[in-house]
Design a protein around this motif. Structure first.
Motif, PDB file in Angstrom:
ATOM      1  N   SER A   8      39.185 -25.709-101.059  1.00  0.00           N
ATOM      2  CA  SER A   8      39.921 -24.961-100.037  1.00  0.00           C
ATOM      3  C   SER A   8      41.117 -24.240-100.645  1.00  0.00           C
ATOM      4  CB  SER A   8      40.354 -25.865 -98.892  1.00  0.00           C
ATOM      5  OG  SER A   8      41.376 -26.729 -99.292  1.00  0.00           O
ATOM      6  N   LEU A   9      41.726 -24.799-101.698  1.00  0.00           N
ATOM      7  CA  LEU A   9      42.813 -24.121-102.393  1.00  0.00           C
ATOM      8  C   LEU A   9      42.323 -22.831-103.037  1.00  0.00           C
ATOM      9  CD1 LEU A   9      44.714 -27.094-104.064  1.00  0.00           C
ATOM     10  CD2 LEU A   9      45.387 -25.788-102.040  1.00  0.00           C
ATOM     11  N   LEU A  10      41.037 -22.802-103.380  1.00  0.00           N
ATOM     12  CA  LEU A  10      40.436 -21.599-103.953  1.00  0.00           C
ATOM     13  C   LEU A  10      39.865 -20.667-102.880  1.00  0.00           C
ATOM     14  CD1 LEU A  10      38.565 -23.265-106.934  1.00  0.00           C
ATOM     15  CD2 LEU A  10      40.673 -21.926-107.030  1.00  0.00           C
ATOM     16  N   GLY A  11      39.931 -21.103-101.609  1.00  0.00           N
ATOM     17  CA  GLY A  11      39.445 -20.266-100.518  1.00  0.00           C
ATOM     18  C   GLY A  11      38.068 -20.646-100.015  1.00  0.00           C
ATOM     19  N   ILE A  12      37.443 -21.631-100.635  1.00  0.00           N
ATOM     20  CA  ILE A  12      36.111 -22.054-100.206  1.00  0.00           C
ATOM     21  C   ILE A  12      36.276 -23.156 -99.173  1.00  0.00           C
ATOM     22  CG2 ILE A  12      33.925 -23.066-100.950  1.00  0.00           C
ATOM     23  CD1 ILE A  12      34.595 -21.888-103.769  1.00  0.00           C
ATOM     24  N   GLY A  13      35.862 -22.897 -97.950  1.00  0.00           N
ATOM     25  CA  GLY A  13      35.979 -23.889 -96.896  1.00  0.00           C
ATOM     26  C   GLY A  13      37.359 -23.975 -96.270  1.00  0.00           C
ATOM     27  N   SER A  14      38.220 -22.984 -96.510  1.00  0.00           N
ATOM     28  CA  SER A  14      39.550 -23.006 -95.903  1.00  0.00           C
ATOM     29  C   SER A  14      39.483 -22.422 -94.494  1.00  0.00           C
ATOM     30  CB  SER A  14      40.553 -22.235 -96.765  1.00  0.00           C
ATOM     31  OG  SER A  14      40.194 -20.881 -96.847  1.00  0.00           O
ATOM     32  N   ALA A  15      40.550 -22.616 -93.730  1.00  0.00           N
ATOM     33  CA  ALA A  15      40.622 -22.096 -92.365  1.00  0.00           C
ATOM     34  C   ALA A  15      40.492 -20.575 -92.377  1.00  0.00           C
ATOM     35  CB  ALA A  15      41.934 -22.520 -91.714  1.00  0.00           C
ATOM     36  N   GLN A  16      39.938 -20.023 -91.302  1.00  0.00           N
ATOM     37  CA  GLN A  16      39.706 -18.576 -91.171  1.00  0.00           C
ATOM     38  C   GLN A  16      40.391 -18.042 -89.929  1.00  0.00           C
ATOM     39  OE1 GLN A  16      37.808 -16.739 -93.507  1.00  0.00           O
ATOM     40  NE2 GLN A  16      37.977 -18.665 -94.614  1.00  0.00           N
ATOM     41  N   ILE A  17      40.840 -16.788 -89.986  1.00  0.00           N
ATOM     42  CA  ILE A  17      41.463 -16.144 -88.837  1.00  0.00           C
ATOM     43  C   ILE A  17      40.639 -14.939 -88.427  1.00  0.00           C
ATOM     44  CG2 ILE A  17      42.995 -14.645 -90.185  1.00  0.00           C
ATOM     45  CD1 ILE A  17      45.120 -15.290 -87.925  1.00  0.00           C
ATOM     46  N   ASP A  18      40.599 -14.683 -87.116  1.00  0.00           N
ATOM     47  CA  ASP A  18      39.891 -13.528 -86.567  1.00  0.00           C
ATOM     48  C   ASP A  18      40.697 -13.014 -85.385  1.00  0.00           C
ATOM     49  OD1 ASP A  18      38.001 -11.596 -85.988  1.00  0.00           O
ATOM     50  OD2 ASP A  18      36.556 -12.990 -85.119  1.00  0.00           O
ATOM     51  N   LEU A  19      41.070 -11.738 -85.412  1.00  0.00           N
ATOM     52  CA  LEU A  19      41.750 -11.119 -84.278  1.00  0.00           C
ATOM     53  C   LEU A  19      40.684 -10.711 -83.271  1.00  0.00           C
ATOM     54  CD1 LEU A  19      44.203  -9.948 -82.802  1.00  0.00           C
ATOM     55  CD2 LEU A  19      43.977  -7.900 -84.221  1.00  0.00           C
TER      56      LEU A  19
END
Length: 128
Positions: A8-19
Motif C-alpha cells: 500500500s505504501l507503493l500504491g498497490i491496494g491503497s485507498a482510492q478516491i473518486d469525485l
C-alpha cells in the motif's frame, strides 16, 4: 500483514478516491454539488488531505490553467474496505469561458495519506 502494508505504501491496494458528480455539463456560474467517494484499501490508512482543482486546458496554445482549488484537511482514518463519503460543493465562476473544441475543463482530485502513494482522480466536465 507486513507485505500488505509495504504494498500500500507503493500504491498497490491503497485507498482510492473518486469525485462523484450528478452530471457532466454545467452552466457558467452554476453551483456543482457532489461528493468524494473514498474506498479503503487492503490496510487501514490515515488520511491527511484532499485537494481538488478545476483546470482549464487550452488546446491551441497548449496552456493549462488552474481556475480554483479546494482543499480539505482531515485526520480521518479509513479502514480497509470501508467506504467513506465527503460532500463536495463548487461554484463555477461567472467569468469562465464556455467549453469548445479548443477549451476543456476537468476536476483533478488528489487524496494524500500520512504514509503511502497519493490517490488521484480526473473528471472531465463541460461548461455551456
Amino acid at each position: 500483514m507486513l507485505l500488505r502494508k509495504y504494498m500500500s505504501l507503493l500504491g498497490i491496494g491503497s485507498a482510492q478516491i473518486d469525485l462523484i458528480l450528478p452530471k457532466d455539463t454545467y452552466e457558467v456560474g452554476e453551483n456543482i454539488e457532489g461528493y468524494f467517494l473514498i474506498k479503503g484499501g487492503t490496510i487501514d490508512q490515515q488520511l491527511r488531505q484532499i485537494d481538488c482543482e478545476l483546470i482549464m486546458s487550452e488546446q491551441l496554445m497548449g496552456i493549462k490553467e488552474i481556475i480554483d482549488t479546494q482543499s480539505i484537511l482531515t485526520s480521518k482514518r479509513i479502514e480497509s474496505d470501508e467506504i467513506y463519503k465527503i460532500s463536495f460543493s463548487f461554484k463555477l465562476p461567472d467569468s469562465i469561458s464556455v467549453s469548445s473544441e479548443e477549451i476543456s475543463y476537468c476536476f483533478k482530485t488528489k487524496l494524500t495519506f500520512n504514509e503511502g502513494v497519493e490517490s488521484r482522480d480526473k473528471d472531465i466536465i463541460r461548461i455551456i
